[in-house]
Motif scaffolding. Structure first.
Motif, PDB file in Angstrom:
ATOM      1  N   PHE A  74       0.785  -1.161   0.078  1.00 12.65           N
ATOM      2  CA  PHE A  74       0.048   0.025  -0.081  1.00 12.65           C
ATOM      3  C   PHE A  74       0.912   1.274  -0.098  1.00 12.65           C
ATOM      4  N   GLY A  75       1.981   1.052   0.859  1.00 14.31           N
ATOM      5  CA  GLY A  75       2.850   2.444   0.864  1.00 14.31           C
ATOM      6  C   GLY A  75       3.611   2.745  -0.418  1.00 14.31           C
ATOM      7  N   ILE A  76       3.816   1.488  -1.142  1.00 17.05           N
ATOM      8  CA  ILE A  76       4.492   1.636  -2.552  1.00 17.05           C
ATOM      9  C   ILE A  76       3.571   2.461  -3.352  1.00 17.05           C
ATOM     10  N   VAL A  77       2.316   1.720  -3.647  1.00 17.51           N
ATOM     11  CA  VAL A  77       1.279   2.377  -4.339  1.00 17.51           C
ATOM     12  C   VAL A  77       0.810   3.935  -4.279  1.00 17.51           C
ATOM     13  N   VAL A 110       9.711   7.622   4.007  1.00 14.31           N
ATOM     14  CA  VAL A 110       9.086   7.727   5.360  1.00 14.31           C
ATOM     15  C   VAL A 110       7.425   7.181   4.906  1.00 14.31           C
ATOM     16  N   VAL A 111       6.559   7.390   3.959  1.00 16.66           N
ATOM     17  CA  VAL A 111       5.508   7.079   3.735  1.00 16.66           C
ATOM     18  C   VAL A 111       5.558   5.299   3.660  1.00 16.66           C
ATOM     19  N   ILE A 112       6.653   4.903   2.923  1.00 17.96           N
ATOM     20  CA  ILE A 112       6.520   3.425   2.628  1.00 17.96           C
ATOM     21  C   ILE A 112       7.080   2.588   4.067  1.00 17.96           C
ATOM     22  N   LEU A 113       7.900   3.304   4.649  1.00 19.60           N
ATOM     23  CA  LEU A 113       8.273   2.526   6.121  1.00 19.60           C
ATOM     24  C   LEU A 113       7.176   2.714   6.971  1.00 19.60           C
ATOM     25  N   GLN A 114       6.402   3.861   6.930  1.00 20.86           N
ATOM     26  CA  GLN A 114       5.465   3.901   8.103  1.00 20.86           C
ATOM     27  C   GLN A 114       4.321   2.990   7.786  1.00 20.86           C
ATOM     28  N   SER A 115       3.891   2.841   6.494  1.00 15.62           N
ATOM     29  CA  SER A 115       2.975   1.938   5.987  1.00 15.62           C
ATOM     30  C   SER A 115       3.378   0.384   6.369  1.00 15.62           C
TER      31      SER A 115
END
Length: 167
Positions: free
Chosen positions: A99-102, A116-121
Motif C-alpha cells: 500500500f505504501g509503494i502504491v 517515510v510513507v513506505i516505511l510507516q505503512s
C-alpha cells in the motif's frame, strides 16, 4: 499518522460498536479534540503554557500505559492463536508495504518523503488496536497476539525495507 488515527477512531469505532450504538463515535473525545486542534491551528491561537504542559504529560503517559496493558494481555495468549497471529501480523506488514509503494506512486512522492510513507505503512499493528478491542469487548487476547506477532515479524522486515529504500 493523523489520517490513520482519524480513520481508526471513526470508521473503526463505527464497525466495532455498530450493533450496540451506531453513534458511539460521537461519544469519543478524540473527535472533538481533533476538531478543536484543527481550529486552534488554523486560528494561530496557542494554549497557555500550564495547560500545554499538562496535556503533554498526559499524552506522554498514554503510550506506556497502553504497552503495559498489552503486556498484561500477552501473558494470557495461548499457543492455539500463534499461527493465526503470525498470519495476520505478517499480512499487516506486507499489505502495508505494498500500500505504501502504491501510495507513493499515486501521489508521485520521492526522496525522504516517499521512504517515510513506505516505511510507516509497513509498521506492525498499533497498540491502540488492543485498547479498542478491550474497550469494545472484542477478542483482545487475539488482538494482543497479532500485535506481538506483527512486532516480531517487523524486526526482520524493517531492516529489509530500509535496505530496499536506501538501495
Amino acid at each position: 499518522m493523523v489520517s490513520a488515527t482519524v480513520v481508526q477512531y471513526t470508521l473503526g469505532i463505527v464497525i466495532l460498536s455498530f450493533d450496540e450504538s451506531p453513534l458511539e463515535v460521537f461519544k469519543l473525545p478524540l473527535i472533538y479534540s481533533a476538531i478543536l486542534g484543527l481550529l486552534l491551528s488554523v486560528s494561530g491561537w496557542s494554549m497557555p503554557t500550564a495547560v500545554e504542559r499538562g496535556v503533554h504529560l498526559l499524552g506522554e503517559a498514554s503510550i506506556p500505559t497502553m504497552i503495559f496493558a498489552l503486556g498484561y494481555k500477552l501473558s494470557e495468549v495461548t499457543l492455539s492463536n500463534v499461527g493465526r497471529s503470525f498470519l495476520f501480523g505478517g499480512l499487516r506488514v506486507g499489505i502495508g508495504f505494498i500500500f505504501g509503494i502504491v501510495l507513493v506512486k499515486l501521489l508521485r512522492l520521492d526522496g525522504v518523503v516517499a521512504s517515510v510513507v513506505i516505511l510507516q505503512s509497513a509498521m506492525p499493528p498499533a497498540v491502540f488496536n488492543f485498547v479498542l478491542a478491550e474497550k469494545y469487548q472484542q477478542d483482545s487476547q487475539i488482538v494482543a497476539s497479532i500485535i506481538m506477532a506483527g512486532t516480531l515479524i517487523s524486526l526482520a522486515t524493517t531492516t529489509i525495507i530500509i535496505a530496499y529504500l536506501i538501495g
